[in-house]
Design a protein around this motif. Structure first.
Motif, short mmCIF file in Angstrom:
data_model
loop_
_atom_site.label_atom_id
_atom_site.label_comp_id
_atom_site.label_asym_id
_atom_site.label_seq_id
_atom_site.Cartn_x
_atom_site.Cartn_y
_atom_site.Cartn_z
N ASN A 251 0.81 -1.22 0.00
CA ASN A 251 0.00 0.00 0.00
C ASN A 251 0.84 1.27 0.00
N GLN A 252 2.11 1.12 -0.19
CA GLN A 252 3.05 2.25 -0.17
C GLN A 252 2.88 3.08 1.10
N ASP A 253 2.68 2.39 2.21
CA ASP A 253 2.56 3.02 3.52
C ASP A 253 3.91 2.81 4.23
N PHE A 254 4.81 3.74 4.04
CA PHE A 254 6.16 3.56 4.53
C PHE A 254 6.26 3.71 6.05
N ALA A 255 5.25 4.31 6.66
CA ALA A 255 5.22 4.34 8.13
C ALA A 255 5.03 2.91 8.66
#
Length: 95
Positions: A47-51
């Motif tokens: 989900n390209q959620d780098f957190a």
């Protein structure tokens, strides 16, 4: 007597002498700690959620650091037990 093992040393020696489990059992035991972080990282990448990836990485880092700390302590206890064994038996001088 100064050469008697402490309870921590006895537990360490018993742990090392305990029969080893096969690879599958070991994978399941460590997987309980590692798999959730890996799945969380995969979710973050997907989900390209780098957190989420960062949280997963930090979690894995903490698990590894805790394991290394346990290994360091166990090594020190094993060394102490072996030194006491050597003092009692002189095993390394009997060659």
């Amino acid at each position: 007597m100064a050469n008697e093992l402490t309870e921590a040393e006895k537990r360490t020696v018993a742990s090392i002498l305990r029969p080893r489990s096969d690879g599958w059992e070991r994978a399941l035991a460590y997987g309980a700690y590692v798999l959730p972080s890996v799945l969380f990282a995969a979710y973050g990448v997907w989900n390209q959620d780098f957190a989420a990836v960062l949280v997963a990485y930090v979690t894995l880092l903490v698990v590894v650091l805790l394991y290394l700390g346990w290994v360091r302590d166990a090594s020190a206890r094993l060394r102490s037990a072996l030194e006491k064994y050597e003092a009692m038996t002189g095993a390394s001088r009997q060659r």
